[in-house]
Design an enzyme around this catalytic site. Sequence first.
Site, short mmCIF file in Angstrom:
data_model
loop_
_atom_site.label_atom_id
_atom_site.label_comp_id
_atom_site.label_asym_id
_atom_site.label_seq_id
_atom_site.Cartn_x
_atom_site.Cartn_y
_atom_site.Cartn_z
N ASP A 1 0.57 -1.16 0.00
CA ASP A 1 0.01 -0.02 -0.22
C ASP A 1 0.75 1.22 0.02
OD1 ASP A 1 -2.65 1.23 0.93
OD2 ASP A 1 -1.36 2.17 1.86
N GLY A 9 -9.11 -3.50 -3.64
CA GLY A 9 -10.03 -4.53 -3.41
C GLY A 9 -11.51 -4.20 -3.79
N ALA A 19 -4.73 2.38 -1.17
CA ALA A 19 -4.23 1.52 -2.19
C ALA A 19 -4.90 0.25 -2.20
CB ALA A 19 -3.09 1.58 -2.42
N ASP A 20 -4.76 -0.52 -0.93
CA ASP A 20 -5.08 -1.78 -0.61
C ASP A 20 -6.67 -1.74 -0.69
OD1 ASP A 20 -2.76 -3.22 -0.58
OD2 ASP A 20 -2.73 -2.87 1.64
N LEU A 21 -7.22 -1.09 0.04
CA LEU A 21 -8.78 -1.13 0.08
C LEU A 21 -9.41 -0.67 -1.10
CD1 LEU A 21 -9.25 0.39 3.71
CD2 LEU A 21 -9.52 -1.99 3.01
#
Length: 406
Positions: free
Chosen positions: A138, A171, A166-168
């Site tokens: 992230d 997803g 960035a991660d969320l």
Amino acid sequence: MKPLQGLQVLDLSRILSGPYCTMILADMGAEVIKIESPQGDDTRAWGPPFIGTESCYFLSVNRNKKSLVLNLKTSEGKKIFLDLVKSADIVVENFRPGTLDKLGIHYDVLKQINERIILASISGFGQYGPYAKRPGYDVIAQGMGGLMSVNGEPGGPPIKAGFSFADLGSGMWALIGILMALQARNHTGKGQWVDASLLDTMISWQTYLATGFFATGKNPQPMGNAHPSICPYQVFQANDGYFNVGVGNEAQWKKLCEIMNLNIANDPRFSTNSERVENRDQLIPMLENLFKKEPSKYWVEALDEAGIPTGPVYQLSDLYADPHVSEREMLLSLHHPTIGEIKQVGIPIKLSETPGELKTPPPLLGEHSCEILQRLGYREEDIVKLFHNGVSSGNDSILQSTKRYS
């Protein structure tokens, strides 16, 4: 009836981006089988904080799932996975590109077994391109994707966001891609490969900042809590804390001036938003001096009554005590088998006819191994052999129940 009821998801992902995606699928009724290595999802050990022996990180994104331990590096483990693929709808993974090829379970293999399968892959930089094989976390994507260059105070160092954007976000994009692929499958009868990346996510969210750069060639700069195109639109300090104000049009501006007893609504320096943006260095100090004379609650109530967008700057302790959050069911709880009641963030998507639901807590490692293997036709003595050979494993209660076969 849940909107995704009847869909089966094989979740090979771990840490955050993939588990967040599959949690929403599970909340909406899909059966999500979380396939973990014998060591389990990395985040099972990430902490503190822990609740008992359970990691808060893991607990945050793995509810409503079943845990099956499979060692995919063994031939038997791979066989079990591919047997599951035959009847599955979706596979989600967030390994570094090339990992599925090494394991022998890449997309070409999956679609030969089940042409309706949808594979969703989340990675740092995508499945192709010069950086595809790079590991991506992230913070790397926030830096390369431009967020850190505009986050923070003017003249200060780059600052990452406090949430894992960035991660969320990746997803969420993977989830949207999955839903699109399901809709396309309704017409074609065939699945496809969804490719989401952390860097693409950050780029896609630049919107007006990117377009401004394309138009001017000038790099946007960090502005603290201010907005580059709207003024006033930022955090202000009252005499007891902070609150936000967003003035989006001239009617709101006039109301703000009236509430604050400021005779500058028609001042040529401030009468339009463009002028206020150009002259923010003169305007903001005036507002700051007045806002500091009263508590934040006073200003939030006064501005809200006038229809001016405003709100307090909450700590989480404030947020989860707010009755609106409770009414919107954004704070819920589940009973966990080893640690009792655990609080969970609620479901952000509200559907009037087929709402999602929190049904089961984040699973213990291998909690459902026995159940899923039996569904595939394995007898208890076969399962024990898989456990003893390191192909699979279950929690202590499963091992006790099958001890007689060892």
